[in-house]
Design a protein around this motif. Structure first.
Motif, mmCIF file in Angstrom:
data_model
loop_
_atom_site.group_PDB
_atom_site.id
_atom_site.type_symbol
_atom_site.label_atom_id
_atom_site.label_comp_id
_atom_site.label_asym_id
_atom_site.label_seq_id
_atom_site.Cartn_x
_atom_site.Cartn_y
_atom_site.Cartn_z
ATOM 1 N N PHE A 178 -55.642 18.802 47.683
ATOM 2 C CA PHE A 178 -54.815 18.260 48.649
ATOM 3 C C PHE A 178 -53.992 19.428 49.151
ATOM 4 O O PHE A 178 -53.833 20.454 48.688
ATOM 5 N N ASP B 210 -52.877 11.133 53.287
ATOM 6 C CA ASP B 210 -52.412 9.981 51.991
ATOM 7 C C ASP B 210 -51.606 8.953 52.774
ATOM 8 O O ASP B 210 -51.196 9.340 54.053
ATOM 9 N N ARG C 88 -55.823 14.874 51.944
ATOM 10 C CA ARG C 88 -56.779 14.915 50.850
ATOM 11 C C ARG C 88 -58.204 14.930 51.089
ATOM 12 O O ARG C 88 -58.692 14.334 52.128
#
Length: 74
Positions: free
Chosen positions: A13, A44, A51
Motif C-alpha cells: 500500500f 481503502d 492498496r
C-alpha cells in the motif's frame, strides 16, 4: 516492498501524508519479465491509502510498488 517471490502472493500500500486526501493511485513492478498478476488495485475505505495485491505464478522474483495520488483536503 519485499520481493514477490515466484509462486507467492503479496499486498502493498501507499499512504497519503496527514492532511491529504487520496484521489487516485496505481502500481508498478520490476523487472518487466516477472510474471506478476495484479489481483486488485483499489483505494481503502478511509480514502487515505492505495492498496495493491498480486500473485507471482512465474519463476522470476519481482518487486511490486503501490503509488498514491494525494491532494490537500478541505
Amino acid at each position: 516492498m519485499p520481493a514477490n517471490r515466484p509462486d507467492s502472493a503479496t499486498g502493498v500500500f501507499a499512504q497519503c501524508p496527514s492532511g491529504k486526501i487520496l484521489i487516485g493511485g496505481g502500481f508498478n513492478y520490476t523487472p518487466e519479465n516477472a510474471n506478476i498478476r495484479v489481483i486488485s488495485s483499489i483505494p481503502d475505505v478511509n480514502l487515505n491509502q492505495w492498496r495493491v495485491s498480486a500473485t507471482n505464478p512465474g519463476t522470476v522474483t519481482g518487486s511490486l510498488n503501490a503509488h498514491a495520488v494525494c491532494v490537500t483536503g478541505s
